[in-house]
Every structure is written in C-alpha cells, then in structure tokens.
Design a protein around this motif. Structure first.
Motif, short mmCIF file in Angstrom:
data_model
loop_
_atom_site.label_atom_id
_atom_site.label_comp_id
_atom_site.label_asym_id
_atom_site.label_seq_id
_atom_site.Cartn_x
_atom_site.Cartn_y
_atom_site.Cartn_z
N ALA A 137 0.80 -1.23 0.00
CA ALA A 137 0.00 0.00 0.00
C ALA A 137 0.83 1.27 0.00
O ALA A 137 0.33 2.34 0.35
N LYS A 157 -2.32 1.71 3.64
CA LYS A 157 -2.78 0.39 4.06
C LYS A 157 -4.11 0.45 4.83
O LYS A 157 -4.89 -0.50 4.80
N ASP A 158 -4.36 1.55 5.51
CA ASP A 158 -5.58 1.67 6.30
C ASP A 158 -6.81 2.05 5.47
O ASP A 158 -7.93 2.02 5.97
N GLN A 160 -9.85 1.74 2.86
CA GLN A 160 -10.75 0.66 2.45
C GLN A 160 -10.55 0.31 0.97
O GLN A 160 -10.64 -0.86 0.61
N LYS A 163 -7.75 -2.19 0.79
CA LYS A 163 -8.16 -3.50 1.32
C LYS A 163 -9.03 -4.25 0.32
O LYS A 163 -8.89 -5.46 0.14
N SER A 164 -9.93 -3.53 -0.36
CA SER A 164 -10.78 -4.17 -1.38
C SER A 164 -9.94 -4.68 -2.54
O SER A 164 -10.16 -5.79 -3.02
N ILE A 166 -6.77 -5.56 -2.55
CA ILE A 166 -5.96 -6.71 -2.13
C ILE A 166 -6.80 -7.99 -2.12
O ILE A 166 -6.31 -9.08 -2.41
N MET A 167 -8.09 -7.84 -1.81
CA MET A 167 -8.99 -9.01 -1.79
C MET A 167 -9.51 -9.34 -3.20
O MET A 167 -10.34 -10.22 -3.37
#
Length: 190
Positions: A137, A157-158, A160, A163-164, A166-167
C-alpha cells in the motif's frame, strides 16, 4: 275634529331629487362616481392581483421545470463521469508499464517513466490524481510526483479501497486526501 294633512315626504324628496338632477345633471354623475369609484377600483385591483398571481405562478412553474431538467442533466452527467472513472483503474492495470513497475519498484528510470505516463494520463482524462500502490500500500508512482503534495512514498494500508483491491475486488472510497488534504473519490483495481 279636523284632520291635519301632512305633505307626502316621499313625494317631496323625490321631487327635490328630480329638480336637482334637472338643474345639474353633472352633480348626479359626480355622486354616482363617488359611490362606484371605490367599487370599480377594488374590482380592477382584484383583476390585476389575479393576473399578477397567474404570471408569478407561470414563472415559478417554468423555473421549477427548468431547475428539474438541469438537476436531472447534472445527475446524469455525474453518473456517467463516475462510470468512466470506475473503469479507469481496470484500464490502467492492464498497461505493461504499470505491470513492469510493480515487478521492479526500485528501478528509478522505470518509475520515472511511469510517473510521466500517469501525469499524461491524468491530464488527458481530466482526473486530479492517478497513482500506483505496491502490495504493501505504498505509493510508488503518481501523476503529482513532482509536486510538493506528492503521494509518492505515502502508505495507504488503512484505506478501504486498498483492502478491497488486495482481496481482488474493485475498491471505491470517499476520503480526505492524506497529502493533498482535499476530499476525493478513489477507485482501485487489482
């Protein structure tokens, strides 16, 4: 017993009225004018007020209709712009220079080329920011690389949207820019 006869007062008044009219017909017209002028003025005022209200209602309705049409157009334009922006990360993710930079994030010449590519892309697509995050990130390249508020080196990295991504999902987030301190709508792709 004798009776006293009184003259008929009604006849007396009517006779006096008839004599006055014959003597000065303009006086009657003036008296009638005084009696009916306020009524006529009131009637004209009502007509003008009704006309003004109709005109005002027509202007308000026309303005409301115009505003509704403009609102619908802006809403549609905004939806189209968001749809185009949602596709931008997928488009950029397929470019070979981005894939190469993510595989070699320490290659300075490659990163410089990517920065300039992002600068050109952002200018042509009229977006404020276009940037690339590595798997941790951290921003490795950005169209504002040469500006004081550059994103390069910041970690997200924090967020959203990261995070989406990466998934394996498409990310979208409204946030306050960490380095720009401006509100922004961010889209991501893996």
């Amino acid at each position: 017993m004798s009776q006293i006869e009184f003259p008929n007062i009604n006849n007396f008044r009517l006779g006096y009225f008839q004599q006055t009219i014959k003597a000065s017909p303009y006086r009657l017209i003036f008296v009638l004018w005084l009696l009916f002028a306020p009524l006529l003025t009131w009637f004209i005022w009502l007509q003008i007020t009704d006309w003004e209200q109709e005109q005002t209602d027509a202007v308000v309705a026309q303005t409301a209709n115009s505003l509704e049409m403009r609102h619908n157009q802006v809403t549609q334009d905004f939806a189209i712009a968001l749809t185009h922006l949602e596709g931008l990360p997928d488009f950029l993710a397929k470019e070979s220079i981005i894939k190469q930079a993510l595989q070699s994030p320490t290659d300075a010449s490659l990163i410089d080329e990517l920065n300039r590519h992002l600068e050109s892309t952002a200018t042509h697509l009229v977006v404020d920011l276009a940037f690339i995050l590595d798997t941790e990130a951290t921003c490795i390249a950005s169209n504002n690389f040469n500006k004081k508020d550059s994103l390069v080196g910041f970690n997200y990295k924090d967020r959203q949207y990261f995070k989406s991504a990466i998934m394996g999902e498409h990310g979208r987030q409204y946030a306050l820019g960490r380095s720009t301190n401006r509100p922004c709508l961010l889209y991501t792709s893996r």
